[in-house]
Design a protein around this motif. Sequence first.
Motif, mmCIF file in Angstrom:
data_model
loop_
_atom_site.group_PDB
_atom_site.id
_atom_site.type_symbol
_atom_site.label_atom_id
_atom_site.label_comp_id
_atom_site.label_asym_id
_atom_site.label_seq_id
_atom_site.Cartn_x
_atom_site.Cartn_y
_atom_site.Cartn_z
ATOM 1 N N ASN A 171 -7.083 -0.385 -7.732
ATOM 2 C CA ASN A 171 -6.640 0.919 -8.251
ATOM 3 C C ASN A 171 -6.255 0.892 -9.719
ATOM 4 O O ASN A 171 -5.262 1.497 -10.109
ATOM 5 C CB ASN A 171 -5.409 1.424 -7.458
ATOM 6 C CG ASN A 171 -5.821 1.890 -6.086
ATOM 7 O OD1 ASN A 171 -6.962 2.313 -5.895
ATOM 8 N ND2 ASN A 171 -4.912 1.808 -5.130
ATOM 9 N N LYS B 229 0.835 -1.202 0.000
ATOM 10 C CA LYS B 229 0.000 0.000 0.000
ATOM 11 C C LYS B 229 0.867 1.248 0.000
ATOM 12 O O LYS B 229 1.918 1.271 0.614
ATOM 13 C CB LYS B 229 -0.886 0.024 1.257
ATOM 14 C CG LYS B 229 -1.740 -1.191 1.408
ATOM 15 C CD LYS B 229 -2.925 -1.120 0.489
ATOM 16 C CE LYS B 229 -3.766 -2.375 0.600
ATOM 17 N NZ LYS B 229 -4.141 -2.961 -0.623
ATOM 18 N N PRO C 20 -6.414 1.347 4.899
ATOM 19 C CA PRO C 20 -7.644 0.765 4.347
ATOM 20 C C PRO C 20 -8.791 0.751 5.351
ATOM 21 O O PRO C 20 -9.959 0.841 4.969
ATOM 22 C CB PRO C 20 -7.241 -0.654 3.959
ATOM 23 C CG PRO C 20 -5.920 -0.904 4.563
ATOM 24 C CD PRO C 20 -5.292 0.407 4.896
ATOM 25 N N THR D 281 -14.919 5.252 6.485
ATOM 26 C CA THR D 281 -15.503 6.425 5.807
ATOM 27 C C THR D 281 -16.657 5.989 4.904
ATOM 28 O O THR D 281 -17.721 6.608 4.885
ATOM 29 C CB THR D 281 -14.408 7.149 4.979
ATOM 30 O OG1 THR D 281 -13.307 7.382 5.842
ATOM 31 C CG2 THR D 281 -14.899 8.455 4.401
ATOM 32 N N GLN D 282 -16.439 4.890 4.160
ATOM 33 C CA GLN D 282 -17.517 4.366 3.306
ATOM 34 C C GLN D 282 -18.728 4.028 4.161
ATOM 35 O O GLN D 282 -19.861 4.357 3.829
ATOM 36 C CB GLN D 282 -17.077 3.045 2.649
ATOM 37 C CG GLN D 282 -16.159 3.183 1.474
ATOM 38 C CD GLN D 282 -15.576 1.804 1.103
ATOM 39 O OE1 GLN D 282 -15.569 0.858 1.889
ATOM 40 N NE2 GLN D 282 -15.085 1.711 -0.119
ATOM 41 N N PHE E 141 -1.521 5.248 3.487
ATOM 42 C CA PHE E 141 -2.864 4.765 3.143
ATOM 43 C C PHE E 141 -3.348 3.806 4.220
ATOM 44 O O PHE E 141 -2.646 2.867 4.588
ATOM 45 C CB PHE E 141 -2.828 4.056 1.776
ATOM 46 C CG PHE E 141 -4.123 3.391 1.413
ATOM 47 C CD1 PHE E 141 -5.188 4.145 0.937
ATOM 48 C CD2 PHE E 141 -4.293 2.017 1.556
ATOM 49 C CE1 PHE E 141 -6.397 3.540 0.597
ATOM 50 C CE2 PHE E 141 -5.491 1.400 1.218
ATOM 51 C CZ PHE E 141 -6.546 2.168 0.737
ATOM 52 N N LYS F 139 -9.448 3.012 7.678
ATOM 53 C CA LYS F 139 -10.058 4.362 7.700
ATOM 54 C C LYS F 139 -10.982 4.518 6.486
ATOM 55 O O LYS F 139 -12.062 5.072 6.575
ATOM 56 C CB LYS F 139 -8.971 5.454 7.648
ATOM 57 C CG LYS F 139 -8.131 5.581 8.909
ATOM 58 C CD LYS F 139 -8.492 6.861 9.656
ATOM 59 C CE LYS F 139 -7.972 6.955 11.081
ATOM 60 N NZ LYS F 139 -7.875 5.735 11.862
ATOM 61 N N MET F 140 -10.499 3.995 5.332
ATOM 62 C CA MET F 140 -11.300 4.091 4.110
ATOM 63 C C MET F 140 -12.620 3.300 4.284
ATOM 64 O O MET F 140 -13.693 3.788 3.931
ATOM 65 C CB MET F 140 -10.497 3.543 2.943
ATOM 66 C CG MET F 140 -11.207 3.609 1.628
ATOM 67 S SD MET F 140 -10.060 3.043 0.355
ATOM 68 C CE MET F 140 -11.179 2.150 -0.670
ATOM 69 N N THR G 95 -11.273 3.535 -8.273
ATOM 70 C CA THR G 95 -11.217 4.415 -7.097
ATOM 71 C C THR G 95 -12.556 5.169 -6.988
ATOM 72 O O THR G 95 -13.243 5.365 -7.999
ATOM 73 C CB THR G 95 -10.069 5.439 -7.205
ATOM 74 O OG1 THR G 95 -10.329 6.286 -8.330
ATOM 75 C CG2 THR G 95 -8.723 4.762 -7.354
#
Length: 442
Positions: A322, A16, A22, A28-29, A20, A24-25, A348
């Motif tokens: 990505n 990664k 993942p 957020t989603q 970055f 946290k991502m 993305t």
Amino acid sequence: MQVKQELKQVKSSVVKPEGFNPFKMAQTQFDRIADTLNLDEPTRELLRNPLREYSFAIPIRMDDGIIKVFRGFRVQHNDARGPCKGGIRFHPQETIDTVRALAMWMTWKCAVADIPLGGGKGGIICDPHNLSEREQEKLCRGWVRQIARDIGPTRDVPAPDVMTSGQHMLWIMDEYETITGGQYPGLITGKPVELGGSLGRTEATGYALVYILRELLKELKIDINKSTASIQGFGNVARYTAELYTEYGGTVVSVSCWDQGESTTYSYYKEKGINVKELEKITDRFGTIDKKEAEKLGYTVYPGDEWLRHDVDILIPAALENSITTENVNQIKPSVKVVICGANGPVTPEAEDVLVKKGVTVIPDFLANAGGVVCSYFEQVQSNQNYYWTKEEVLGKLDNKMTDAFYKVWELAKRKKIRVSDAAYMIAISKVADACKMRGWV
Ligand code: NAD
């Protein structure tokens, strides 16, 4: 079985980018959909974090006699709908946050496909390329010894993932059975067919993607017989996708692959359609196609990501994450009406925004590639009942499940006039939230 030979190629993408996170991502989603669904605070708190996490040491005596201590993980994100399900990864850059994110995504994937399982993920920080077969066996057995009390056919069911194979699953199962003193093939999936694996698992992810694509094309009034597609990758998912889509009458004009020797990508184009069987004959075990042989067979070989720039109706990224980003999304031709994600995270969020604004239908990964986990669920059911189905039975049930899952998501997206990925998340998250409420957890 030669474990080293079975190891999947370590893709550069697995490393990664610095900073970055993942997890946290994934949070957020989740937060965005939780807002849309108006979820109450306790439910949000429960679902945006894993229910349980295990982190432990695995001491191994290496072949040279020296003891090395490895770190293992298991994260159980949520099991309100059934036992947790998710792979075990062997990776030198494994982190607890990667495992947490993957466990959360498994919860949503199982829920959207409507299988009675929750989400889990595990791993060991190691590079199996530098470990002998014996050392890998010890690692697998050491991993189970630490977690045996907290996994099992009715609690948490692991599976192969990055750099783990059917052989690793058998060592894990064998150690678990030694500890518990019984036969429990339903502990784990991804087993070889001779020892409790399911027929149809090899084809499942690619075929299931095509079951969804078939229905989507009907909805979009595109005749599959006149449709064209271009695929990124020529590994397990890409090949079976190409095979069934071609069988249904579609034309795959291009596939692509990573060339290990040259450390670059190549796209293979044939206007009248690629032939999966002939290309398979000239492809190595990592999914790399032999350029010279392909040219002899009449393919035009383009360096780089040409697969993305063809005038086709459908793009199928089925290689790695990505791959469609803000850098290249505008190179996609106006002819493209569908992007269906075979790989995990190939588009993305920013690139998806661009595509959706242009009127392209994007089918998200956790719906499009859920066929793998649905078939793993079938394997678990067969193993638990110690009675095994024919391949036709497995694929028939898979088709029904995927078709149902697609229409539930599609109808919601149409009714609410929202994008398909939002509809899929809404269905998945509400199902898990409802299960938590019904159990009286929140
Ligand atoms: P695989 O290792 O069998 O094949 C990967 C293919 O991608 C190979 O042909 C390789 O050459 C190609 N590739 C790698 N980097 C590339 C690049 N930069 N450009 C073009 N091609 C490239 O892998 P797979 O099992 O087919 O999995 C593909 C993706 O699907 C992964 O993201 C995986 O996590 C996801 N997935 C797989 C399954 C499954 O059941 N196999 C299930 C769900 C999701």
